[in-house]
Enzyme design. Structure first.
Site, PDB file in Angstrom:
ATOM      1  CG  HIS A   1       8.568  -2.299   7.689  1.00  0.00           C
ATOM      2  ND1 HIS A   1       8.689  -2.012   6.350  1.00  0.00           N
ATOM      3  CD2 HIS A   1       9.597  -1.672   8.297  1.00  0.00           C
ATOM      4  CE1 HIS A   1       9.749  -1.239   6.166  1.00  0.00           C
ATOM      5  NE2 HIS A   1      10.315  -1.023   7.330  1.00  0.00           N
TER       6      HIS A   1
ATOM      7  CB  CYS B   1       1.623   4.578   8.744  1.00  0.00           C
ATOM      8  SG  CYS B   1       2.043   6.211   8.096  1.00  0.00           S
TER       9      CYS B   1
ATOM     10  CG  ASN C   1       6.843  -4.215   3.955  1.00  0.00           C
ATOM     11  OD1 ASN C   1       6.379  -3.300   4.616  1.00  0.00           O
ATOM     12  ND2 ASN C   1       7.270  -4.040   2.722  1.00  0.00           N
TER      13      ASN C   1
ATOM     14  CE  LYS D   1       3.096  -2.744   4.965  1.00  0.00           C
ATOM     15  NZ  LYS D   1       3.953  -1.865   5.773  1.00  0.00           N
TER      16      LYS D   1
ATOM     17  N   PRO E   1       0.840  -1.204   0.000  1.00  0.00           N
ATOM     18  CG  PRO E   1       0.088  -0.950   2.200  1.00  0.00           C
ATOM     19  CD  PRO E   1       0.839  -1.893   1.300  1.00  0.00           C
TER      20      PRO E   1
END
Length: 396
Positions: free
Chosen positions: A175, A106, A205, A147, A23
């Site tokens: 991540h 994020c 990721n 995520k 994304p």
């Protein structure tokens, strides 16, 4: 719809490595998703969408989510910090995708200030509740995933992943850096520890720039899938093993950008398959920026200085035609029928959001505090002849 019959979990079961397009704010939109799917990408994500604005604003829904029949399997990623926002948004979009993902990775300041993204890891019980209630609300086949980034104390990451598995999460994307590690090597040991500690598929990721990197990361971590951001942006054919963008990819990008913006009436009015000067309802930034990224390894420094500063569709098309001899082509009727935008009907699908929303909460249209159509300072730096793109998408 065809895409509703796709079970994402079967992809994890049947593929040695599930190759995923990350994304990316502004960039993993419909046209780019259509492009990478033709080059070995197994699963695509939408850009991160704010769940509360999606629930409250028809304008947000129209602007932030578009799809077509070629756009499957598709995961819609939402940023949310309440059950009613995430589950409500998931229910709204569920007829048009194959799963939803909660962004807990994020690290950008604006997201943390709003209690979104990686800051959610400070409230694991809330994450568990969101996943549990979403799984209980939307029937299968439909995945609900998370995520996330790593904690400095990897044991906390492992515990969160185990609890998410207990809550019914379909799969996890991790991540391999902490929120304050914006660049650098990913923590492969932590990714392997998580993968070995849960039974649901884990997607790795971070840091992938080639197909070889994909295989190396999977080998080192025992993860089931790999998610790529920057690497695909600079080379949408990365999953096929190429080292730079081939010209046929540029051709496909032109074709997709134009054909996905025609409606039936416009398609029928095209005389002798003559392409109009510019696509309908597609920003020049989207069209041009992707080409800037794709051509990074192909153009000379002098050519990049010229191309990266072009300001119109016609000048970009002229440059591409002169340099590579390609122009946009109209799809045949069968391909066009799969490419044209679907008419999305959200009528009465807000019932879940209304039911879950606490009494007394105002339902004013949400005032978006982010802008997907903005050029962004990070792109402005890319028009220079020498630049490092490794930090364009810090969450990936």
């Amino acid at each position: 719809m065809e895409k509703n019959r796709i079970d994402v979990m079967e992809i994890f079961q049947n593929k040695e490595i599930v190759k995923i397009c990350a994304p990316m704010v502004r960039y993993s939109k419909l046209q780019f998703r259509n492009l990478v799917r033709s080059y070995g990408c197994d699963l695509c994500y939408t850009p991160m969408i704010l769940a509360d604005s999606f629930c409250k604003s028809p304008k947000a829904r129209a602007n932030e989510f578009t799809t077509n029949l070629n756009d499957a399997p598709l995961i819609t990623q939402f940023a949310a910090n309440t059950v009613h926002d995430f589950v409500g948004a998931a229910h709204l979009v569920s007829p048009y995708c194959n799963g939803v993902d909660l962004n807990c990775g994020c690290p950008q300041r604006w997201a943390k200030q709003q209690g979104l993204g990686c800051i959610m890891l400070d409230k694991p019980e809330l994450i568990y509740d969101i996943i549990r209630q979403c799984k209980n609300t939307i029937s299968k086949p439909f995945t609900v995933s998370v995520k996330m980034r790593l904690w400095k104390d990897v044991r906390k990451s492992v515990e969160i992943c185990k609890q998410l598995e207990n809550c019914g999460v379909s799969y996890l994307t991790v991540h391999g850096r902490t929120p304050d590690q914006l660049t650098g090597e990913v923590n492969e040991e932590a990714l392997k520890l998580i993968s070995d500690s849960v039974h649901v598929p884990v997607v790795a990721n971070g840091g992938v720039k080639s197909l070889e990197d994909c295989f190396n990361l999977i080998k080192a971590t025992s993860c089931k899938g790999v998610m790529v951001a920057n690497g695909l942006l600079t080379n949408p054919t990365l999953f096929t093993g190429t080292t730079s963008t081939p010209i046929d990819c540029v051709q496909k990008w032109l074709n997709i950008c134009y054909n996905t913006t025609f409606d039936d009436e416009q398609y029928n009015k095209i005389v002798d398959h003559t392409i109009p000067e510019k696509p309908n309802h597609l920003t020049f930034q989207c069209f041009h920026h992707h080409l800037v990224f794709m051509l990074e390894k192909i153009l000379t420094k002098k050519e990049k200085r010229v191309f990266n500063n072009l300001q119109s569709f016609s000048r970009v098309l002229g440059f591409i035609k002169d340099k590579f001899g390609v122009v946009p082509e109209v799809f045949d009727r069968e391909e066009f029928s799969r490419t044209c935008l679907l008419d999305l009907d959200y009528n009465k699908r807000d019932e879940v959001y209304i039911k879950l929303k606490p009494e007394g909460e105002h339902d004013d249209e949400f005032n978006l505090f982010y802008d997907y159509n903005s050029k962004g300072n990070y792109f402005k730096s890319k028009v220079k002849e020498e630049c490092d793109w490794s930090d364009i998408f810090l969450e990936n």
